[in-house]
Design a protein around this motif. Structure first.
Motif, short mmCIF file in Angstrom:
data_model
loop_
_atom_site.label_atom_id
_atom_site.label_comp_id
_atom_site.label_asym_id
_atom_site.label_seq_id
_atom_site.Cartn_x
_atom_site.Cartn_y
_atom_site.Cartn_z
N SER A 77 85.59 61.55 54.37
CA SER A 77 84.89 61.53 55.65
C SER A 77 84.26 62.91 55.80
O SER A 77 84.90 63.92 55.51
CB SER A 77 85.85 61.27 56.81
N GLU A 78 83.01 62.92 56.24
CA GLU A 78 82.30 64.19 56.36
C GLU A 78 81.82 64.42 57.78
O GLU A 78 81.52 63.47 58.51
CB GLU A 78 81.09 64.21 55.43
N THR A 79 81.77 65.67 58.14
CA THR A 79 81.17 66.08 59.40
C THR A 79 80.40 67.36 59.15
O THR A 79 80.90 68.26 58.47
CB THR A 79 82.24 66.26 60.51
N GLU A 80 79.19 67.39 59.64
CA GLU A 80 78.32 68.56 59.48
C GLU A 80 78.23 69.01 58.02
O GLU A 80 78.25 70.20 57.72
CB GLU A 80 78.78 69.69 60.38
N GLY A 81 78.17 68.05 57.10
CA GLY A 81 77.99 68.35 55.68
C GLY A 81 79.22 68.79 54.93
O GLY A 81 79.14 69.13 53.75
N SER A 82 80.39 68.81 55.59
CA SER A 82 81.62 69.21 54.92
C SER A 82 82.63 68.07 54.97
O SER A 82 82.73 67.36 55.97
CB SER A 82 82.25 70.42 55.61
N VAL A 83 83.39 67.93 53.90
CA VAL A 83 84.46 66.94 53.88
C VAL A 83 85.56 67.42 54.82
O VAL A 83 86.09 68.52 54.66
CB VAL A 83 85.01 66.74 52.45
N CYS A 84 85.90 66.60 55.81
CA CYS A 84 86.94 66.98 56.77
C CYS A 84 88.22 66.17 56.56
O CYS A 84 89.30 66.63 56.91
CB CYS A 84 86.45 66.81 58.20
N CYS A 85 88.09 64.97 55.98
CA CYS A 85 89.25 64.10 55.78
C CYS A 85 89.17 63.44 54.41
O CYS A 85 88.10 63.04 53.97
CB CYS A 85 89.31 63.00 56.83
#
Length: 98
Positions: free
Chosen positions: A60-68
């Motif tokens: 899962s990504e947010t703002e271009g970074s994998v967060c989960c």
């Protein structure tokens, strides 16, 4: 046609709309110099994870970074895909379009 599952899969129940999942932090793991992580024995036992079990890895990504990073048992993923494909086939057979 029902997807093939092993007996452990049937006993666990799994996350489904009629049986929603809850999330909790159960432990913290560290990545070693070789890029490996070890799940503590207590977590493996609680999750029923055995040598040779297979998991899909979902990012899962947010703002271009994998967060989960989510692990889904292959058997559950197979069941979900089978259900999705069955639904599509039924729509095709009945002549439905989007």
């Amino acid at each position: 046609m029902r997807p093939m599952t092993d007996q452990r899969d049937e006993e666990r129940g799994g996350c489904r709309p009629e049986n929603p999942c809850t999330c909790s932090v159960e432990g913290i793991v560290t990545v070693d110099g070789r890029g490996q992580m070890v799940l503590p024995k207590e977590l493996r036992e609680r999750a029923g994870i055995s040598p040779g079990d297979r998991f899909a890895v979902i990012f899962s990504e947010t703002e271009g970074s994998v967060c989960c990073i989510t692990l889904i048992r292959k058997e559950y993923l197979d069941r979900s895909i089978s259900s999705l494909v069955h639904t599509v086939h039924e729509k095709i057979r009945s002549g439905e379009s989007r």
